[in-house]
Design an enzyme around this catalytic site. Structure first.
Site, short mmCIF file in Angstrom:
data_model
loop_
_atom_site.label_atom_id
_atom_site.label_comp_id
_atom_site.label_asym_id
_atom_site.label_seq_id
_atom_site.Cartn_x
_atom_site.Cartn_y
_atom_site.Cartn_z
N SER A 90 0.81 -1.31 0.06
CA SER A 90 -0.28 -0.02 -0.18
C SER A 90 0.70 1.32 -0.01
O SER A 90 0.48 2.20 -0.47
CB SER A 90 -0.88 0.04 1.19
OG SER A 90 -0.11 -0.26 2.32
N ASP B 108 0.07 7.08 10.95
CA ASP B 108 -0.06 5.59 11.53
C ASP B 108 1.33 4.82 11.94
O ASP B 108 1.11 3.63 12.25
CB ASP B 108 -1.04 4.96 10.68
CG ASP B 108 -0.72 4.39 9.45
OD1 ASP B 108 0.60 4.80 8.98
OD2 ASP B 108 -1.27 3.74 8.56
N HIS C 105 2.03 4.22 7.00
CA HIS C 105 1.80 4.87 5.53
C HIS C 105 2.30 6.40 5.66
O HIS C 105 1.85 7.41 6.60
CB HIS C 105 0.43 4.96 5.28
CG HIS C 105 -0.02 3.65 5.13
ND1 HIS C 105 -0.62 2.67 6.16
CD2 HIS C 105 -0.06 2.62 3.94
CE1 HIS C 105 -0.78 1.45 5.79
NE2 HIS C 105 -0.55 1.44 4.61
#
Length: 251
Positions: free
Chosen positions: A53, A229, A232
């Site tokens: 991601s 977080d 990310h």
């Protein structure tokens, strides 16, 4: 206590030192490196970003086109791509992003032929590893440090066999101590980071030192400024990654 300007200057110097192997060397070679960088991508070169991601960064997977901002996402790959397309105008380079959110090393292996080998990249950048531990901590995966290392090495060896001329950059997995990342991530995360470093060194591949980079960055601003977080990156974090990636590869 140093002023904010002094701290910014210190951080910029430290980040440069990380990627070129020493502050004095960085200062001495910055001009010559910039002057020579434009000759380091060949005509019609293809650059491919792979990973999870962090690399995916919200890209539109239905499009998948080279040099298309929606296909490249909103993270470091699009920032790198924009700079490369500007600096190598006239060379007809193509930049692809094939990162997929949630993926681990076995997921890369399952889609590698179509999402890497068939694309025939001249430069291949891979950032993988954080989900291999995060999903384990969440009880959704049981892979060990050993399976991460052996699986990663096997994938890279297969890539080098099928694409013997490819230039591979191993982007080291990273975390910052905030958000989802706490003491329970360690020491296993560090063990996985060390495994990625070993694989790169054993195969004589380039390494992009993202963990060292963020370790320096948090001396200037708190961890959540760079990755809210802990995993990310924010816009600032992605921008720092893009700059470090280009400096490390000299592109």
């Amino acid at each position: 206590m140093p002023s904010s300007l002094d701290r910014r200057q210190l951080f910029q110097a430290s980040a440069t030192a990380i990627v070129v192997g020493g502050l004095n060397t960085a200062l001495a070679t910055s001009t010559s490196a910039a002057e020579s960088a434009k000759g380091s991508l060949v005509q019609d070169a293809t650059v491919l970003f792979q990973g999870d991601s962090i690399t995916d960064a919200g890209r539109d997977r239905k499009r998948g086109n080279a040099n298309d901002s929606r296909s490249l996402g909103h993270g470091y790959p699009v920032l790198v791509a924009g700079g490369l397309l500007k600096d190598y105008a006239g060379k007809n380079i193509k930049v692809f992003n094939r990162g997929i959110s949630g993926h681990k090393v076995p997921d890369l292996a399952n889609r590698w032929q179509a999402d890497c080998i068939d694309i025939k990249p001249d430069v291949l950048s891979i950032l993988i590893g954080v989900n291999d531990i995060w999903h384990k901590l969440n009880g959704r995966y049981d892979g060990t440090v050993e399976t991460y290392e052996t699986g990663y090495k096997a994938l890279l060896e297969d890539t080098l066999e099928k694409l013997p001329n490819v230039r591979i950059a191993i982007c080291e997995p990273f975390v910052l101590r905030c958000g989802a990342v706490g003491d329970h991530w360690f020491p296993e995360f560090t063990q996985r980071l060390e495994a990625a470093r070993r694989v790169a060194d054993e195969l004589s591949l380039e390494r992009v030192a993202f963990q060292d980079m963020f370790d320096e960055a948090i001396k200037v601003a708190p961890p959540q400024y760079w990755a809210a977080d802990g995993v990310h990156p924010t816009l600032a974090g992605h921008t720092l990654m893009a700059e470090t990636w280009r400096q490390t590869l000299g592109l």
